[in-house]
Scaffold this motif. Sequence first.
Motif, short mmCIF file in Angstrom:
data_model
loop_
_atom_site.label_atom_id
_atom_site.label_comp_id
_atom_site.label_asym_id
_atom_site.label_seq_id
_atom_site.Cartn_x
_atom_site.Cartn_y
_atom_site.Cartn_z
N GLY A 94 -1.06 -2.63 -23.05
CA GLY A 94 -0.83 -1.31 -24.16
C GLY A 94 0.60 -1.18 -24.77
N GLY A 95 1.64 -1.48 -23.74
CA GLY A 95 2.92 -1.16 -24.00
C GLY A 95 3.56 -2.18 -24.97
N MET A 96 3.10 -3.27 -24.48
CA MET A 96 3.55 -4.64 -25.73
C MET A 96 2.88 -4.55 -26.96
SD MET A 96 3.57 -7.68 -23.24
CE MET A 96 1.71 -8.00 -22.63
N ALA A 97 1.82 -4.12 -27.11
CA ALA A 97 0.86 -4.00 -28.30
C ALA A 97 1.70 -2.90 -29.31
CB ALA A 97 -0.59 -3.60 -28.04
N VAL A 98 2.02 -1.79 -28.54
CA VAL A 98 2.71 -0.68 -29.32
C VAL A 98 3.99 -1.08 -29.95
CG1 VAL A 98 3.83 1.62 -29.20
CG2 VAL A 98 1.38 1.27 -28.35
N LEU A 112 5.02 -4.21 -30.41
CA LEU A 112 4.89 -5.15 -31.54
C LEU A 112 3.91 -4.74 -32.79
CD1 LEU A 112 4.36 -8.20 -29.23
CD2 LEU A 112 6.42 -7.61 -30.46
N GLY A 113 3.29 -3.60 -32.61
CA GLY A 113 2.67 -3.04 -33.64
C GLY A 113 1.46 -3.75 -33.98
N VAL A 114 0.63 -4.25 -32.90
CA VAL A 114 -0.54 -5.04 -32.86
C VAL A 114 -1.75 -4.01 -32.38
CG1 VAL A 114 0.29 -7.19 -32.92
CG2 VAL A 114 -0.43 -6.21 -30.51
N PRO A 115 -2.90 -4.05 -32.86
CA PRO A 115 -3.80 -3.17 -32.17
C PRO A 115 -4.17 -3.24 -30.75
CG PRO A 115 -4.91 -4.55 -34.15
CD PRO A 115 -3.43 -5.39 -33.82
N PRO A 116 -4.58 -2.17 -30.28
CA PRO A 116 -4.77 -2.10 -28.79
C PRO A 116 -5.88 -2.84 -28.21
CG PRO A 116 -5.53 -0.05 -29.86
CD PRO A 116 -4.93 -0.84 -30.95
N LEU A 117 -5.81 -3.46 -27.19
CA LEU A 117 -7.25 -4.24 -26.76
C LEU A 117 -7.60 -3.87 -25.50
CD1 LEU A 117 -5.52 -7.81 -26.57
CD2 LEU A 117 -4.34 -5.82 -26.65
N ARG A 118 -8.69 -4.08 -25.08
CA ARG A 118 -9.45 -4.15 -23.71
C ARG A 118 -9.02 -5.03 -22.66
NH1 ARG A 118 -15.20 -3.76 -23.60
NH2 ARG A 118 -15.06 -3.56 -21.33
N ILE A 119 -8.83 -4.81 -21.44
CA ILE A 119 -8.30 -5.55 -20.46
C ILE A 119 -9.33 -5.48 -19.19
CG2 ILE A 119 -6.69 -6.33 -18.83
CD1 ILE A 119 -5.55 -6.46 -21.39
N LYS A 120 -10.11 -6.62 -18.85
CA LYS A 120 -11.01 -6.82 -17.86
C LYS A 120 -10.30 -7.58 -16.59
CE LYS A 120 -14.74 -7.86 -20.08
NZ LYS A 120 -16.00 -8.25 -20.42
N VAL A 121 -10.11 -7.25 -15.60
CA VAL A 121 -9.74 -7.93 -14.21
C VAL A 121 -11.04 -8.22 -13.47
CG1 VAL A 121 -8.27 -8.37 -12.35
CG2 VAL A 121 -7.30 -7.06 -14.30
N LEU A 122 -11.39 -9.35 -13.17
CA LEU A 122 -12.64 -9.74 -12.36
C LEU A 122 -12.18 -10.49 -11.16
CD1 LEU A 122 -15.19 -10.67 -15.19
CD2 LEU A 122 -14.87 -8.40 -14.20
N ALA A 123 -13.19 -10.49 -10.43
CA ALA A 123 -12.99 -11.13 -8.93
C ALA A 123 -12.60 -12.46 -8.81
CB ALA A 123 -13.82 -10.54 -8.04
N VAL A 124 -13.87 -13.16 -8.91
CA VAL A 124 -13.49 -14.74 -8.76
C VAL A 124 -13.76 -15.76 -10.07
CG1 VAL A 124 -14.33 -16.76 -7.55
CG2 VAL A 124 -14.49 -14.71 -6.49
N ARG A 125 -12.89 -16.59 -10.56
CA ARG A 125 -12.78 -17.25 -11.61
C ARG A 125 -14.30 -18.13 -11.56
NH1 ARG A 125 -7.27 -20.57 -10.98
NH2 ARG A 125 -5.39 -18.95 -11.81
N PRO A 126 -14.82 -17.93 -12.91
CA PRO A 126 -16.03 -18.96 -13.16
C PRO A 126 -15.18 -20.61 -13.01
CG PRO A 126 -15.26 -17.54 -15.19
CD PRO A 126 -14.05 -17.26 -13.96
N SER A 127 -16.11 -21.51 -12.56
CA SER A 127 -15.92 -22.77 -12.77
C SER A 127 -16.81 -23.61 -13.07
CB SER A 127 -15.23 -23.13 -11.24
OG SER A 127 -16.33 -23.21 -10.43
N ALA A 128 -16.51 -24.69 -13.58
CA ALA A 128 -17.59 -25.84 -13.80
C ALA A 128 -16.98 -27.02 -13.69
CB ALA A 128 -18.11 -25.61 -15.62
#
Length: 173
Positions: free
Chosen positions: A62-66, A68-84
């Motif tokens: 949020g701080g970086m977005a403000v 740099l004047g770019v729109p805010p964005l959502r952040i999701k932190v999840l547990a285990v990385r998906p793999s294939a």
Amino acid sequence: MVFSYFNKLSISQKRIYRKSDEIHALPLPDAETLRPLIGHLASALELEDRDQTEGICRTLVGGMAVRLGVPPLRIKVLAVRPSAKWGELHGLYELAEGKASAVITLWMRTAKHRRVVAFRAFLRTLLHEFCHHVDYHLYRLPDSFHTEGFYKRESSLFHQLLPMREPNSSVVS
Ligand SMILES: [Zn+2]
């Protein structure tokens, strides 16, 4: 130098690629005021505190977005990385496309060993995904390619937030 996939791009994509490749730094105004968050992020990740990690990432982005004047964005932190078969997903950037805002998703643990991701690699991934957002919204590029310029901007952001010397810097794919 261009990456090998360049030859497979269309003429208009090559134009976007070259524009991206020409920008070598991403100056972040008042970067030093965001630096205290970096230490908090490292501790939250070490404690494997998902909520706190997510909250700090949100404040940082949020701080970086403000700044740099770019729109805010959502952040999701999840547990285990998906793999294939192709490997593990480290981070993901999704354009807003009809949603309220763009989304960055990050994973705290590696799929292989279920270990908490090393802090520097985690921060690099966050900044990497944020650089895609910057490509679309600050430089107004219609596409966001992994060019040498892109990786330089990612590194430039990393070093403004973490200005210490690092003998073995990790690279995010
Ligand atoms: Zn990427």
